[in-house]
Motif scaffolding. Sequence first.
Motif, mmCIF file in Angstrom:
data_model
loop_
_atom_site.group_PDB
_atom_site.id
_atom_site.type_symbol
_atom_site.label_atom_id
_atom_site.label_comp_id
_atom_site.label_asym_id
_atom_site.label_seq_id
_atom_site.Cartn_x
_atom_site.Cartn_y
_atom_site.Cartn_z
ATOM 1 N N ALA A 237 -11.713 6.842 4.266
ATOM 2 C CA ALA A 237 -10.975 7.676 5.215
ATOM 3 C C ALA A 237 -9.561 7.139 5.398
ATOM 4 O O ALA A 237 -8.582 7.901 5.442
ATOM 5 N N ARG A 238 -9.442 5.819 5.521
ATOM 6 C CA ARG A 238 -8.102 5.221 5.654
ATOM 7 C C ARG A 238 -7.274 5.457 4.396
ATOM 8 O O ARG A 238 -6.091 5.802 4.472
ATOM 9 N N ALA A 239 -7.911 5.284 3.230
ATOM 10 C CA ALA A 239 -7.197 5.492 1.965
ATOM 11 C C ALA A 239 -6.723 6.934 1.832
ATOM 12 O O ALA A 239 -5.673 7.202 1.239
ATOM 13 N N SER A 240 -7.491 7.877 2.382
ATOM 14 C CA SER A 240 -7.094 9.289 2.295
ATOM 15 C C SER A 240 -5.776 9.531 3.017
ATOM 16 O O SER A 240 -4.969 10.372 2.607
ATOM 17 N N MET A 241 -5.530 8.780 4.092
ATOM 18 C CA MET A 241 -4.269 8.938 4.821
ATOM 19 C C MET A 241 -3.096 8.431 3.977
ATOM 20 O O MET A 241 -2.010 9.027 3.962
ATOM 21 N N ILE A 242 -3.304 7.330 3.264
ATOM 22 C CA ILE A 242 -2.271 6.818 2.358
ATOM 23 C C ILE A 242 -2.035 7.826 1.240
ATOM 24 O O ILE A 242 -0.926 7.952 0.718
ATOM 25 N N LYS B 119 2.340 -10.428 8.205
ATOM 26 C CA LYS B 119 2.234 -9.154 8.926
ATOM 27 C C LYS B 119 2.523 -8.002 7.973
ATOM 28 O O LYS B 119 3.584 -7.935 7.362
ATOM 29 N N LEU B 120 1.567 -7.079 7.873
ATOM 30 C CA LEU B 120 1.718 -5.929 6.997
ATOM 31 C C LEU B 120 2.259 -4.732 7.783
ATOM 32 O O LEU B 120 2.143 -4.680 9.006
ATOM 33 N N PRO B 121 2.824 -3.751 7.096
ATOM 34 C CA PRO B 121 3.269 -2.537 7.789
ATOM 35 C C PRO B 121 2.092 -1.856 8.486
ATOM 36 O O PRO B 121 0.938 -1.988 8.060
ATOM 37 N N SER B 122 2.388 -1.126 9.544
ATOM 38 C CA SER B 122 1.348 -0.337 10.214
ATOM 39 C C SER B 122 0.903 0.788 9.292
ATOM 40 O O SER B 122 1.572 1.110 8.294
ATOM 41 N N LEU B 123 -0.218 1.431 9.637
ATOM 42 C CA LEU B 123 -0.678 2.540 8.812
ATOM 43 C C LEU B 123 0.341 3.675 8.805
ATOM 44 O O LEU B 123 0.599 4.277 7.755
ATOM 45 N N ASP B 124 0.944 3.962 9.945
ATOM 46 C CA ASP B 124 1.967 5.011 9.989
ATOM 47 C C ASP B 124 3.143 4.668 9.083
ATOM 48 O O ASP B 124 3.677 5.538 8.380
ATOM 49 N N GLU B 125 3.561 3.408 9.092
ATOM 50 C CA GLU B 125 4.658 2.985 8.224
ATOM 51 C C GLU B 125 4.255 3.083 6.751
ATOM 52 O O GLU B 125 5.058 3.469 5.893
ATOM 53 N N THR B 126 3.008 2.735 6.475
ATOM 54 C CA THR B 126 2.496 2.811 5.105
ATOM 55 C C THR B 126 2.455 4.256 4.619
ATOM 56 O O THR B 126 2.821 4.543 3.474
ATOM 57 N N ILE B 127 2.028 5.167 5.480
ATOM 58 C CA ILE B 127 1.975 6.583 5.112
ATOM 59 C C ILE B 127 3.381 7.109 4.804
ATOM 60 O O ILE B 127 3.589 7.811 3.806
ATOM 61 N N ALA B 128 4.345 6.763 5.646
ATOM 62 C CA ALA B 128 5.727 7.201 5.417
ATOM 63 C C ALA B 128 6.259 6.635 4.098
ATOM 64 O O ALA B 128 6.936 7.337 3.324
ATOM 65 N N GLU C 153 0.847 -1.193 0.000
ATOM 66 C CA GLU C 153 0.000 0.000 0.000
ATOM 67 C C GLU C 153 0.882 1.242 0.000
ATOM 68 O O GLU C 153 1.893 1.299 0.697
ATOM 69 N N GLY C 154 0.479 2.219 -0.796
ATOM 70 C CA GLY C 154 1.257 3.435 -0.922
ATOM 71 C C GLY C 154 2.182 3.445 -2.118
ATOM 72 O O GLY C 154 2.745 4.486 -2.471
ATOM 73 N N THR C 155 2.355 2.289 -2.771
ATOM 74 C CA THR C 155 3.200 2.215 -3.956
ATOM 75 C C THR C 155 2.570 2.999 -5.101
ATOM 76 O O THR C 155 1.369 2.953 -5.318
ATOM 77 N N VAL C 156 3.404 3.703 -5.828
ATOM 78 C CA VAL C 156 2.975 4.354 -7.060
ATOM 79 C C VAL C 156 3.031 3.316 -8.177
ATOM 80 O O VAL C 156 4.065 2.669 -8.380
ATOM 81 N N ALA C 157 1.916 3.155 -8.875
ATOM 82 C CA ALA C 157 1.824 2.120 -9.911
ATOM 83 C C ALA C 157 1.391 2.736 -11.242
ATOM 84 O O ALA C 157 0.891 3.871 -11.291
ATOM 85 N N PHE C 158 1.530 1.928 -12.303
ATOM 86 C CA PHE C 158 1.281 2.428 -13.649
ATOM 87 C C PHE C 158 0.472 1.407 -14.461
ATOM 88 O O PHE C 158 0.440 0.219 -14.133
ATOM 89 N N PRO C 159 -0.187 1.868 -15.527
ATOM 90 C CA PRO C 159 -1.042 0.978 -16.318
ATOM 91 C C PRO C 159 -0.286 -0.221 -16.878
ATOM 92 O O PRO C 159 0.869 -0.122 -17.294
#
Length: 481
Positions: free
Chosen positions: A169-174, A427-436, A98-104
């Motif tokens: 709302a969660r996605a907005s933080m990402i 185990k996935l990264p925390s939301l804070d880790e994902t945002i960073a 989550e948070g990765t920039v992706a392309f078509p």
Amino acid sequence: MASNGLITDLYQLTMTNALFKKGMHERKVVFDRFYRVNPFKGGYTVVAGLSHLVDFVKNFTYSDEDIEYLRSLHIFYPEFLDYLSHFHFTGNIYAMPEGTVAFPGELLLRFEGTTTEAMLLETGLSMIMNHESLIATKCRRVRTVAPKDALMEFGLRRAQGHSAGLWGARASMIGGFNGTSNVEAGKLFGIPVLGTMAHSWVMSFDTELEAFEEYVKQYHDNLILLADTYNVLEMGVPHAIQVFRELKAAGKLPKKYGIRIDSGDLGYLSQEASRMFREAGFPDAIISGSNDLDEYLIQSLKEQGCTVTSWGVGTKIITADGTSALGGVFKMSAREKNGTFEPVMKISNDVSKMTNPGIKAVRRFYKKGTGKMITDLVCLADEPFPDGGDFTLVTESAKWRKKELKAGTYTCEDMLKPVILQGKAVKLPSLDETIAYANRQMETLWPEYTRLLNPNIMEVNLSDKLQDLKSHIIDEDLKKK
């Protein structure tokens, strides 16, 4: 959490029912999840939804009530319904974090499981990633035009349903926002909850000044006063100044204080309000703005000299205004045959609908020293990882176009990470880790990919080996005709 096996389309169940009858329901398959066009006519998409997806997959089972409902439709074999009563996912899922920039055209996710698992989970998996990636991308576009400002998501009342508001709302933080008005999201995800007052608070009192003064008494440390209930410049700002003067005289003026404007010409009103605050001795007063905002309007307001530094954005991000859905698809790329996997692909008269065969990986190249992205490569998963030596990328549709990467000038990363292995969540990264991580990802993009109008589109390359495999399958298909 209750079972959610019915969150699928009917044809997924009828197909697996028929495959069960033929004994083909547990054939091993690999599916790719990707999309074809960036949303909002932009240059990228932000991946989101994996946390939700894991919850969904873990709880994808069938209760007794679910089985009885399916039985009542009179279209399923009794033995198949017995099989479903014990169903749970046992395969693997790899995905871009989550948070990765992706392309078509590139894989956001690789699914390894049985045919039944792939078919039954496709609908919910697509729904979750389509929606949350769309919202995260929209929010990131807002963040790019307001890089240093405070951004608050408050679209819940305009969201298209409870789940859309919560996970949006969660996605907005990402996507780079600072907080949400959604209290449930705050509790479940640990998101900062923000907000002060609405017009109903001011209108609950005989005068605006009385409303402000009473609010100060009860919420002294959160003094963003709504100034547009009656008249921003003739009443709202003067009343706010009066309140702030009284607090300053008493030595009680908080570090953060100011007004919110929710209507009218934000550019003009904010500039005048800032002038009035400066002249009254309150140069640090925050001007917060709301009112049907999006990335284009915020960019325009800033170009006009708008002094808003805190934005409340609701309807147009939570509904992903401008792109109603991310057209993500889920396509088979390999299937088991005689104990091994054979590559498969969709061959269509519409070239844009053709898929890439085989079990694949996505490798991202960065410019060494700057960390800026060079390009992405989709290749077969068993191809050797680049060793840092000379590396050539060839455009599939124009073989004469080549990108030569010289030894020592680049770094490379595998973009698909394990999310679920043998049915067990990783185990996935925390939301804070994902945002960073999401913030770092945006820093890898050159500016031409983040502009709102006519952005560059990243070329995603296919490896020579994958291009050869694709050509071979197409040639073999032509021989059959």
